[in-house]
Design a protein around this motif. Structure first.
Motif, PDB file in Angstrom:
ATOM      1  N   GLU A  57      -2.242 -63.621  67.879  1.00  0.00           N
ATOM      2  CA  GLU A  57      -1.827 -63.045  69.162  1.00  0.00           C
ATOM      3  C   GLU A  57      -0.312 -62.891  69.231  1.00  0.00           C
ATOM      4  O   GLU A  57       0.196 -61.886  69.728  1.00  0.00           O
ATOM      5  N   ILE A  58       0.401 -63.912  68.760  1.00  0.00           N
ATOM      6  CA  ILE A  58       1.870 -63.852  68.751  1.00  0.00           C
ATOM      7  C   ILE A  58       2.342 -62.701  67.878  1.00  0.00           C
ATOM      8  O   ILE A  58       3.202 -61.905  68.268  1.00  0.00           O
ATOM      9  N   LEU A  59       1.774 -62.586  66.682  1.00  0.00           N
ATOM     10  CA  LEU A  59       2.165 -61.527  65.753  1.00  0.00           C
ATOM     11  C   LEU A  59       1.834 -60.151  66.321  1.00  0.00           C
ATOM     12  O   LEU A  59       2.630 -59.216  66.207  1.00  0.00           O
ATOM     13  N   ASN A  60       0.697 -60.035  66.969  1.00  0.00           N
ATOM     14  CA  ASN A  60       0.300 -58.766  67.581  1.00  0.00           C
ATOM     15  C   ASN A  60       1.301 -58.361  68.667  1.00  0.00           C
ATOM     16  O   ASN A  60       1.741 -57.210  68.731  1.00  0.00           O
ATOM     17  N   TRP A  61       1.670 -59.309  69.533  1.00  0.00           N
ATOM     18  CA  TRP A  61       2.644 -59.039  70.600  1.00  0.00           C
ATOM     19  C   TRP A  61       3.999 -58.665  70.000  1.00  0.00           C
ATOM     20  O   TRP A  61       4.649 -57.717  70.434  1.00  0.00           O
ATOM     21  N   ALA A  62       4.420 -59.401  68.978  1.00  0.00           N
ATOM     22  CA  ALA A  62       5.730 -59.151  68.364  1.00  0.00           C
ATOM     23  C   ALA A  62       5.788 -57.783  67.690  1.00  0.00           C
ATOM     24  O   ALA A  62       6.783 -57.074  67.808  1.00  0.00           O
ATOM     25  N   THR A  63       4.720 -57.414  66.986  1.00  0.00           N
ATOM     26  CA  THR A  63       4.737 -56.159  66.227  1.00  0.00           C
ATOM     27  C   THR A  63       4.452 -54.934  67.092  1.00  0.00           C
ATOM     28  O   THR A  63       4.825 -53.831  66.732  1.00  0.00           O
ATOM     29  N   SER A  64       3.805 -55.122  68.244  1.00  0.00           N
ATOM     30  CA  SER A  64       3.462 -53.968  69.075  1.00  0.00           C
ATOM     31  C   SER A  64       4.614 -53.533  69.975  1.00  0.00           C
ATOM     32  O   SER A  64       4.492 -52.561  70.707  1.00  0.00           O
ATOM     33  N   ASN A  65       5.725 -54.248  69.917  1.00  0.00           N
ATOM     34  CA  ASN A  65       6.889 -53.920  70.740  1.00  0.00           C
ATOM     35  C   ASN A  65       8.134 -53.760  69.883  1.00  0.00           C
ATOM     36  O   ASN A  65       8.240 -54.352  68.821  1.00  0.00           O
ATOM     37  N   GLN A  66       9.067 -52.951  70.389  1.00  0.00           N
ATOM     38  CA  GLN A  66      10.388 -52.832  69.763  1.00  0.00           C
ATOM     39  C   GLN A  66      11.359 -53.607  70.644  1.00  0.00           C
ATOM     40  O   GLN A  66      11.588 -53.245  71.800  1.00  0.00           O
ATOM     41  N   TRP A  67      11.911 -54.676  70.081  1.00  0.00           N
ATOM     42  CA  TRP A  67      12.766 -55.583  70.851  1.00  0.00           C
ATOM     43  C   TRP A  67      14.175 -55.017  70.925  1.00  0.00           C
ATOM     44  O   TRP A  67      14.818 -54.770  69.912  1.00  0.00           O
TER      45      TRP A  67
ATOM     46  N   SER B 126       1.395 -79.810  73.417  1.00  0.00           N
ATOM     47  CA  SER B 126       0.438 -79.786  74.528  1.00  0.00           C
ATOM     48  C   SER B 126       0.038 -78.364  74.916  1.00  0.00           C
ATOM     49  O   SER B 126      -0.968 -78.162  75.599  1.00  0.00           O
ATOM     50  N   GLU B 127       0.806 -77.373  74.488  1.00  0.00           N
ATOM     51  CA  GLU B 127       0.561 -75.979  74.854  1.00  0.00           C
ATOM     52  C   GLU B 127       0.066 -75.113  73.702  1.00  0.00           C
ATOM     53  O   GLU B 127      -0.349 -73.982  73.908  1.00  0.00           O
ATOM     54  N   ARG B 128       0.116 -75.617  72.477  1.00  0.00           N
ATOM     55  CA  ARG B 128      -0.216 -74.781  71.305  1.00  0.00           C
ATOM     56  C   ARG B 128      -1.639 -74.243  71.334  1.00  0.00           C
ATOM     57  O   ARG B 128      -1.897 -73.165  70.829  1.00  0.00           O
ATOM     58  N   LYS B 129      -2.559 -74.987  71.914  1.00  0.00           N
ATOM     59  CA  LYS B 129      -3.955 -74.542  71.929  1.00  0.00           C
ATOM     60  C   LYS B 129      -4.137 -73.245  72.716  1.00  0.00           C
ATOM     61  O   LYS B 129      -5.136 -72.559  72.564  1.00  0.00           O
ATOM     62  N   TYR B 130      -3.157 -72.900  73.552  1.00  0.00           N
ATOM     63  CA  TYR B 130      -3.228 -71.679  74.345  1.00  0.00           C
ATOM     64  C   TYR B 130      -2.633 -70.471  73.614  1.00  0.00           C
ATOM     65  O   TYR B 130      -2.589 -69.373  74.169  1.00  0.00           O
ATOM     66  N   HIS B 131      -2.153 -70.682  72.406  1.00  0.00           N
ATOM     67  CA  HIS B 131      -1.493 -69.624  71.642  1.00  0.00           C
ATOM     68  C   HIS B 131      -2.115 -69.541  70.248  1.00  0.00           C
ATOM     69  O   HIS B 131      -2.558 -70.546  69.709  1.00  0.00           O
ATOM     70  N   SER B 132      -2.117 -68.354  69.689  1.00  0.00           N
ATOM     71  CA  SER B 132      -2.577 -68.217  68.312  1.00  0.00           C
ATOM     72  C   SER B 132      -1.569 -67.373  67.537  1.00  0.00           C
ATOM     73  O   SER B 132      -0.892 -66.519  68.111  1.00  0.00           O
ATOM     74  N   LYS B 133      -1.491 -67.632  66.248  1.00  0.00           N
ATOM     75  CA  LYS B 133      -0.558 -66.903  65.394  1.00  0.00           C
ATOM     76  C   LYS B 133      -0.849 -65.400  65.452  1.00  0.00           C
ATOM     77  O   LYS B 133       0.067 -64.588  65.548  1.00  0.00           O
TER      78      LYS B 133
ATOM     79  N   THR C 247      11.934 -60.632  64.584  1.00  0.00           N
ATOM     80  CA  THR C 247      11.788 -60.670  63.125  1.00  0.00           C
ATOM     81  C   THR C 247      10.378 -61.080  62.692  1.00  0.00           C
ATOM     82  O   THR C 247      10.144 -61.367  61.526  1.00  0.00           O
ATOM     83  N   LEU C 248       9.451 -61.122  63.648  1.00  0.00           N
ATOM     84  CA  LEU C 248       8.026 -61.376  63.391  1.00  0.00           C
ATOM     85  C   LEU C 248       7.759 -62.732  62.743  1.00  0.00           C
ATOM     86  O   LEU C 248       6.947 -62.855  61.830  1.00  0.00           O
ATOM     87  N   GLN C 249       8.417 -63.763  63.259  1.00  0.00           N
ATOM     88  CA  GLN C 249       8.266 -65.119  62.711  1.00  0.00           C
ATOM     89  C   GLN C 249       7.312 -65.946  63.577  1.00  0.00           C
ATOM     90  O   GLN C 249       7.717 -66.873  64.286  1.00  0.00           O
ATOM     91  N   ALA C 250       6.029 -65.626  63.515  1.00  0.00           N
ATOM     92  CA  ALA C 250       5.022 -66.279  64.359  1.00  0.00           C
ATOM     93  C   ALA C 250       4.902 -67.773  64.066  1.00  0.00           C
ATOM     94  O   ALA C 250       4.652 -68.566  64.980  1.00  0.00           O
ATOM     95  N   ASP C 251       5.071 -68.189  62.823  1.00  0.00           N
ATOM     96  CA  ASP C 251       4.980 -69.616  62.492  1.00  0.00           C
ATOM     97  C   ASP C 251       6.034 -70.418  63.254  1.00  0.00           C
ATOM     98  O   ASP C 251       5.748 -71.500  63.769  1.00  0.00           O
ATOM     99  N   TYR C 252       7.243 -69.880  63.334  1.00  0.00           N
ATOM    100  CA  TYR C 252       8.322 -70.551  64.068  1.00  0.00           C
ATOM    101  C   TYR C 252       7.992 -70.620  65.555  1.00  0.00           C
ATOM    102  O   TYR C 252       8.214 -71.644  66.199  1.00  0.00           O
ATOM    103  N   LEU C 253       7.460 -69.541  66.088  1.00  0.00           N
ATOM    104  CA  LEU C 253       7.124 -69.513  67.511  1.00  0.00           C
ATOM    105  C   LEU C 253       6.054 -70.555  67.834  1.00  0.00           C
ATOM    106  O   LEU C 253       6.153 -71.252  68.840  1.00  0.00           O
TER     107      LEU C 253
END
Length: 127
Positions: A66-76, A57-64, A44-50
């Motif tokens: 990048e998450i949104l790009n991965w979520a939208t570029s695939n059909q789940w 301790s791990e958030r610095k390795y992720h960006s909104k 449902t493309l909820q990058a803020d929740y992800l």
């Protein structure tokens, strides 16, 4: 109106299952529930929740973005739970990639309960 089953594959509808966790009205009670809601958040493309459910301790390795790009570029397509313990979940996420090729993301995720909330810490990927 007939409600569609939740993206995570449970027999419940999305509003009865993962949506309350994603919109913040409830906390996921288990690592498994958090993992399922995170899959639904990708669908449902909820990058803020992800980001919010990734351990601090791990958030610095992720960006909104990048998450949104991965979520939208695939059909789940579907989520398959292979095994779950108190703080780990092994799963396969089935999706269609950018060229509509079937793909499987197989992971053993580790979660941590902190101050009454579950967080995703890391994942071990399988080929």
């Amino acid at each position: 109106m007939i409600q569609k089953k939740c993206f995570c594959g449970s027999s419940k509808s999305f509003p009865e299952c993962c949506e309350p966790f994603i919109n913040g009205t409830q906390k996921a009670p288990t690592a498994l529930a958090l993992m399922q809601s995170r899959y639904s958040a990708y669908a449902t493309l909820q990058a803020d929740y992800l980001l919010a459910t990734t351990h601090v301790s791990e958030r610095k390795y992720h960006s909104k973005s990048e998450i949104l790009n991965w979520a939208t570029s695939n059909q789940w397509l579907k989520l398959e739970i292979i095994n779950a313990t108190e703080n780990t979940v092994e799963f396969k996420a089935y999706f269609l990639g950018g060229k509509l090729q079937k793909q499987i993301h197989h992971e053993l995720s580790t979660f941590k309960l902190e101050n009454g909330s579950w967080f995703y810490v890391e994942g071990q990927f399988f080929n």
